[in-house]
Design an enzyme around this catalytic site. Structure first.
Site, short mmCIF file in Angstrom:
data_model
loop_
_atom_site.label_atom_id
_atom_site.label_comp_id
_atom_site.label_asym_id
_atom_site.label_seq_id
_atom_site.Cartn_x
_atom_site.Cartn_y
_atom_site.Cartn_z
N PHE A 76 0.83 -1.21 0.00
CA PHE A 76 0.00 0.00 0.00
C PHE A 76 0.87 1.26 0.00
CE2 PHE A 76 -2.21 2.62 3.50
CZ PHE A 76 -2.79 3.50 2.61
N ASP A 127 9.66 -7.14 -3.19
CA ASP A 127 8.44 -7.52 -2.46
C ASP A 127 8.15 -8.99 -2.77
OD1 ASP A 127 5.59 -7.77 -1.67
OD2 ASP A 127 5.68 -5.59 -1.48
N LEU A 142 10.10 -0.75 3.96
CA LEU A 142 8.66 -0.77 4.29
C LEU A 142 8.10 -2.18 4.38
CD1 LEU A 142 9.14 2.17 2.96
CD2 LEU A 142 6.67 2.17 2.75
N ALA A 143 8.87 -3.20 4.05
CA ALA A 143 8.32 -4.55 4.04
C ALA A 143 7.96 -4.99 5.45
CB ALA A 143 9.33 -5.53 3.44
N TYR A 148 3.59 -8.28 16.15
CA TYR A 148 3.93 -7.37 15.04
C TYR A 148 4.60 -6.12 15.59
CZ TYR A 148 2.85 -3.45 11.84
OH TYR A 148 2.90 -2.32 11.06
N ASN A 196 -1.80 5.64 11.88
CA ASN A 196 -2.64 4.84 10.97
C ASN A 196 -2.79 5.46 9.59
OD1 ASN A 196 -3.47 3.53 13.53
ND2 ASN A 196 -4.90 2.53 12.14
N ILE A 231 -17.72 -3.54 14.29
CA ILE A 231 -16.86 -2.79 15.22
C ILE A 231 -16.43 -3.74 16.32
CG2 ILE A 231 -16.88 -1.01 17.03
CD1 ILE A 231 -18.50 0.78 15.23
N ARG A 281 -10.82 -6.77 20.77
CA ARG A 281 -9.62 -7.62 20.62
C ARG A 281 -8.59 -7.13 21.64
NH1 ARG A 281 -9.41 -6.98 14.12
NH2 ARG A 281 -9.28 -4.83 14.78
N ASP A 313 -5.83 -4.66 20.63
CA ASP A 313 -6.11 -3.34 20.04
C ASP A 313 -5.70 -2.24 21.00
OD1 ASP A 313 -7.04 -3.96 17.57
OD2 ASP A 313 -9.18 -3.77 18.06
N1 LIG Z 1 -0.77 0.98 7.02
C1 LIG Z 1 -0.59 1.58 8.16
O1 LIG Z 1 -1.55 2.05 8.79
C2 LIG Z 1 0.79 1.75 8.74
C3 LIG Z 1 0.94 2.54 9.88
C4 LIG Z 1 2.20 2.71 10.43
C5 LIG Z 1 3.29 2.09 9.85
N2 LIG Z 1 3.12 1.32 8.75
C6 LIG Z 1 4.31 0.68 8.19
O2 LIG Z 1 4.41 1.05 6.83
C7 LIG Z 1 5.02 0.00 6.10
C8 LIG Z 1 4.15 -0.35 4.90
O3 LIG Z 1 2.87 -0.76 5.37
P1 LIG Z 1 1.64 -0.99 4.40
O4 LIG Z 1 0.45 -0.52 5.11
O5 LIG Z 1 1.97 -0.47 3.07
O6 LIG Z 1 1.60 -2.57 4.41
P2 LIG Z 1 1.48 -3.59 3.18
O7 LIG Z 1 1.20 -4.92 3.79
O8 LIG Z 1 0.55 -3.08 2.15
O9 LIG Z 1 2.95 -3.55 2.59
C9 LIG Z 1 4.00 -4.34 3.10
C10 LIG Z 1 4.60 -5.08 1.93
O10 LIG Z 1 5.69 -5.88 2.40
C11 LIG Z 1 5.66 -7.09 1.63
N3 LIG Z 1 6.45 -8.09 2.36
C12 LIG Z 1 6.12 -8.79 3.48
N4 LIG Z 1 7.13 -9.58 3.85
C13 LIG Z 1 8.13 -9.39 2.96
C14 LIG Z 1 9.44 -9.91 2.81
N5 LIG Z 1 9.95 -10.79 3.68
N6 LIG Z 1 10.19 -9.48 1.76
C15 LIG Z 1 9.70 -8.58 0.87
N7 LIG Z 1 8.46 -8.06 0.96
C16 LIG Z 1 7.70 -8.45 2.00
C17 LIG Z 1 4.20 -7.42 1.47
O11 LIG Z 1 3.94 -8.27 0.38
C18 LIG Z 1 3.60 -6.03 1.25
O12 LIG Z 1 3.53 -5.70 -0.13
C19 LIG Z 1 5.20 -1.16 7.07
O13 LIG Z 1 6.53 -1.17 7.51
C20 LIG Z 1 4.25 -0.82 8.21
O14 LIG Z 1 4.70 -1.35 9.43
C21 LIG Z 1 1.89 1.13 8.18
#
Ligand SMILES: NC(=O)c1ccc[n+]([C@@H]2O[C@H](COP(=O)([O-])OP(=O)(O)OC[C@H]3O[C@@H](n4cnc5c(N)ncnc54)[C@H](O)[C@@H]3O)[C@@H](O)[C@H]2O)c1
Length: 319
Positions: free
Chosen positions: A17, A38, A85-86, A152, A181, A212, A279, A282
């Site tokens: 995302f 990815d 970001l993974a 996580y 978020n 909810i 949960r 949460d």
């Molecule tokens: N979405 C949120 O609300 C949010 C909030 C705070 C922080 N984050 C952080 O932002 C980052 C991106 O989050 P997102 O929401 O885009 O999540 P997402 O799940 O859409 O993206 C994470 C990606 O990492 C890939 N992935 C997982 N394991 C992997 C591996 N071993 N090697 C390569 N790729 C791998 C997944 O396929 C996925 O495409 C993350 O680090 C997350 O912790 C997200």
């Protein structure tokens, strides 16, 4: 001139995302090469449809924790900057807690090892507000204690500490960014482990009742994905961000009931909402303090929640 121009940049989780929006922004700002790694655990190639049009874009379906592959890709593309970001989404904690924890630590271990041996220069690590756990002080600044509520979140906190320890011990060029978020187009709505906004939108589009967990009075600080991407890019562009931990948030608190109200209004839904048991993992309250981001990065969120929600739901209904 933008520092990113002509640079070779690797994005782990680039098909996800936030990662896919970052990829698009890097290409738009003139990065010389953008390498997305990815394993498609939750990401999707659809998210990269625009990026795939560019000759400067390279996609590898690989595990970002794999040392030899990452070493090879860094050398092959002469990578200078890594945005990490993974991860595997928070809800994975309930079905595979070990995996939800370890993925964060293993990828960080690989990146820090490669950085220390000179494979690339700068690491911008995307952490999460989840590393803080539920708010103990309010709003939550970067000195908030680490009290992660899920495996996580514990994995995110452990990866942050590892990165900061390398910065301290070896002078590693690392910045830790803590988004709150996120929401926006491309957030997974039907591949499992969905967050509240896409899950609710998808349920309403299928004619199902929204859900909810708990009383719905739990709050979150929602930041639109475009604002997060801008913050991540600023973290690279601004030298004063090096070695820092920096929140990215809207600075505003909104309850899940209010979020639900907004989504239901968009879909003209005035039916019932199913309340399920809370949960335990949460967090109860979240609101980020963004003074450090404002001071160091000059960061101000541009998209308010109503506007961001409208853009997001427009995208879900059209995609
Ligand atoms: N979405 C949120 O609300 C949010 C909030 C705070 C922080 N984050 C952080 O932002 C980052 C991106 O989050 P997102 O929401 O885009 O999540 P997402 O799940 O859409 O993206 C994470 C990606 O990492 C890939 N992935 C997982 N394991 C992997 C591996 N071993 N090697 C390569 N790729 C791998 C997944 O396929 C996925 O495409 C993350 O680090 C997350 O912790 C997200």
């Amino acid at each position: 001139m933008s520092m990113i121009k002509e640079k070779s940049v690797l994005v782990t989780g680039g098909a996800g995302f936030i990662g896919s929006h970052l990829v698009d922004a890097l290409l738009a700002r003139g990065a010389g090469a953008v390498v997305a790694v990815d394993n498609l655990f939750l990401g999707s190639l659809d998210n990269l449809a625009a990026a795939q049009q560019s000759e400067r874009f390279h996609f590898y379906r690989e595990d970002a924790a794999d040392l030899s592959i990452m070493d090879h890709l860094m050398a092959r593309h002469r990578v200078e900057v890594v945005f990490n970001l993974a991860t595997k989404a928070l809800l994975y904690s309930f079905t595979n807690p070990e995996g939800a924890f370890m993925v964060n630590v293993e990828i960080m271990h690989t990146l820090l090892y490669l950085q220390r041996k000179g494979a690339f220069k700068t690491l911008i690590h995307c952490s999460s507000s989840e590393a803080y756990g539920t708010a103990q002080t309010f709003p939550m600044d970067e000195n908030h204690p680490y009290v992660p509520a899920t495996p996580y979140a514990a994995g995110k906190a452990a990866a942050d500490l590892m990165a900061l320890s390398y910065a301290h011990t070896f002078g590693a060029d690392v910045t830790v960014i803590r988004p709150f978020n996120n929401y926006g187009p491309r957030q997974n709505k039907d591949r499992g482990l969905e967050a509240v906004i896409p899950l609710t939108a998808a349920r309403l589009m299928r004619g199902e009742m929204p859900i909810i967990y708990g009383d719905g009075e739990q709050t979150r600080d929602f930041i639109y994905v475009e604002d997060t991407v801008n913050g991540l890019l600023l973290a690279y562009e601004i030298p004063a961000a090096r070695g820092q931990v920096i929140n990215l948030a809207s600075g505003k608190e909104i309850s899940i009931v209010e979020v639900m109200r907004g989504i239901c209004a968009y879909f003209n839904y005035d039916g019932q909402i199913e309340y399920r048991e809370a949960r335990p993992a949460d967090v109860r309250r979240h609101r980020g303090d963004i003074q450090r981001a404002q001071k160091i990065l000059g960061f101000t969120p541009q998209v308010n929640f109503d506007e961001g929600l409208r853009r997001t739901l427009d995208w879900y209904t059209k995609s």
